[in-house]
Design a protein around this motif. Structure first.
Motif, PDB file in Angstrom:
ATOM      1  N   ARG A  50      -1.307  75.816  51.063  1.00 56.02           N
ATOM      2  CA  ARG A  50      -0.899  75.268  49.772  1.00 56.02           C
ATOM      3  C   ARG A  50      -2.087  75.051  48.839  1.00 56.02           C
ATOM      4  O   ARG A  50      -1.883  74.689  47.679  1.00 56.02           O
ATOM      5  N   GLU A  53      -2.799  78.587  44.646  1.00 55.79           N
ATOM      6  CA  GLU A  53      -1.809  78.287  43.607  1.00 55.79           C
ATOM      7  C   GLU A  53      -0.497  79.005  43.862  1.00 55.79           C
ATOM      8  O   GLU A  53       0.584  78.439  43.649  1.00 55.79           O
ATOM      9  N   ARG A  56       1.509  77.007  46.442  1.00 59.09           N
ATOM     10  CA  ARG A  56       1.453  75.556  46.230  1.00 59.09           C
ATOM     11  C   ARG A  56       2.700  74.841  46.736  1.00 59.09           C
ATOM     12  O   ARG A  56       2.628  73.700  47.210  1.00 59.09           O
TER      13      ARG A  56
END
Length: 433
Positions: A50, A53, A56
């Motif tokens: 995570r 990006e 995430r």
């Protein structure tokens, strides 16, 4: 790289090294340079976390912890296979072609097992895939053993082709990574109805990669029915390149699996091309589904449409990340993107991130996202007229999903998707009873 991420990556790398060490009589004696480069990229990146990006909202710790092993195909019978939608069918069990369950003779175009037709397939492998940028594509490139290779000649209508991916009912966690190559030459057309399913109790990872080439003026309709078992994981990556005047029409229905990610990278490479990427995510308690799209408008006078809808019940989580890139040469682009979520539970969650990145001057692009619940007034109105609450809720959910499904132009594919949506709701009612 975290300790858990490293542990998960090492398991896959160990399997890769074990298969490579048994050369030349092993199952991976071909595309060695491609695999080695992918292994190097995967060794450097590991499984995504995570902190990236693009990841995430989706956590792969469960994949890292599962300890997936090599699958042992255990399905011997053709009983229980779903009915065919067309006249041809390709069946894969644990990522490996099953000629005894398939029906590909007399289709009029080339549809074959990748492992059985290496000479034709090897020159096409890696043409669109980017294992140095996508870790799961690198993982697939390391470990794929089979897949479907389709070539529809210029001007031919290929009709409807079914592709069925089954996971066998094994007790140990297993992982398989099929690689599918589809090429439509100029003016050709094909509808592919892809269904992925597995036993409810089996713990497995299905990590397919598609490389799709749509020639000039060709039309490819790609209907995907993801109905993995309740403990199954599916992490799929689709790459599509559309030439001038071509159309790629993708609809993905996520209606199963414990953790699912559907990632699509599409490029409109020639003028007047079109791409439709639509879908629905139907999530019950404990399910996580992530749809991530990247649409590259690289040529002028192209059009794209994206409509993704998510229905969430219980403690489920949905994700939509969609990016449209309009490059400077792509003048007169017409792009649209919409993500809508319908909550059936206060415990559900949706993360939505639509994006536009535009470098051309003459464009028409829009995006948006909505979140809501079933309309209480509509529900009261229907119940006041004698419609039971469960039926009224079902009707409102189906109406919410209708716009997305109606966008599928092929009536056979649309019918298969509508049946899958109805089946999902019937299962939810039985579970609630």
């Amino acid at each position: 790289m975290t300790a858990m991420q490293q542990k998960g990556a090492e398991g896959f790398l160990h399997r890769f090294e074990g298969l490579r060490e048994r050369l030349p009589g092993a199952r991976l004696p071909w595309a060695a340079a491609l695999r080695d480069n992918a292994a190097e990229a995967f060794r450097a990146s590991g499984l995504p976390t995570r902190r990236l990006e693009a990841w995430r909202y989706t956590d792969l710790r469960a994949v890292s912890e599962a300890g997936f092993d090599e699958p042992l195909t255990a399905l011997d019978e053709a009983s229980g296979l779903p009915p065919m939608h067309g006249e041809a069918r390709a069946v894969f069990v644990d990522g490996r072609s099953r000629a005894d369950l398939s029906r590909l003779d007399g289709v009029g175009f080339a549809a074959q097992s990748l492992a059985a037709n290496l000479r034709e397939a090897e020159g096409r492998l890696g043409a669109l895939c980017r294992p140095d940028e996508q870790p799961l594509a690198a993982l697939n490139t390391m470990l794929f053993e089979d897949g479907l290779v389709v070539t529809v000649p210029a001007g031919m209508s290929g009709g409807v082709l079914d592709m069925l991916s089954l996971a066998s009912p094994t007790e140990r966690p297993s992982a398989f990574h099929p690689r599918h190559l589809v090429r439509l030459e100029a003016g050709a057309s094909l509808t592919l109805i892809e269904t992925a399913t597995g036993p409810e109790g089996a713990r497995y990872l299905h990590n397919p990669v598609f490389e799709i080439e749509v020639g000039e003026g060709a039309t490819f309709i790609h209907a995907r029915l993801q109905q993995e078992g309740a403990q199954g994981f599916q992490l799929s990556t689709v790459y599509a390149r559309v030439a001038a005047g071509g159309t790629y029409d993708n609809f993905t229905l996520n209606a199963g699996g414990k953790l699912v990610r559907n990632e699509i990278h599409a490029e409109l490479a020639g003028p007047k091309g079109a791409c439709h990427m639509n879908g629905a995510q139907l999530l019950g308690p404990g399910q996580h589904a992530d749809t991530t799209t990247f649409l590259d408008h690289a040529a002028p006078d192209c059009a794209s449409r994206q409509t993704y809808k998510t229905v969430l019940s219980g403690k489920s989580r949905g994700v939509f990340q969609g990016k449209i890139l309009v490059r400077q040469p792509a003048q007169r682009t017409d792009g649209y993107q919409m993500n809508q979520a319908l909550f059936l539970s206060p415990d559900a969650e949706i993360d939505s991130k639509p994006q536009l990145e535009i470098y051309a001057d003459d464009v028409k692009c829009s995006h948006g996202a909505t979140v809501g619940e079933l309309d209480a007034e509509q529900l009261f109105y229907m119940r006041a007229r004698g419609i039971p609450e469960s039926q009224a809720r079902a009707m409102l959910v189906e109406a919410f999903l209708a716009e997305a499904v109606e966008g599928v132009s092929d009536p056979i594919a649309r019918g298969a998707l509508e049946a899958a949506v109805a089946g999902w709701w019937d299962r939810r009612l039985k579970e609630a009873a």
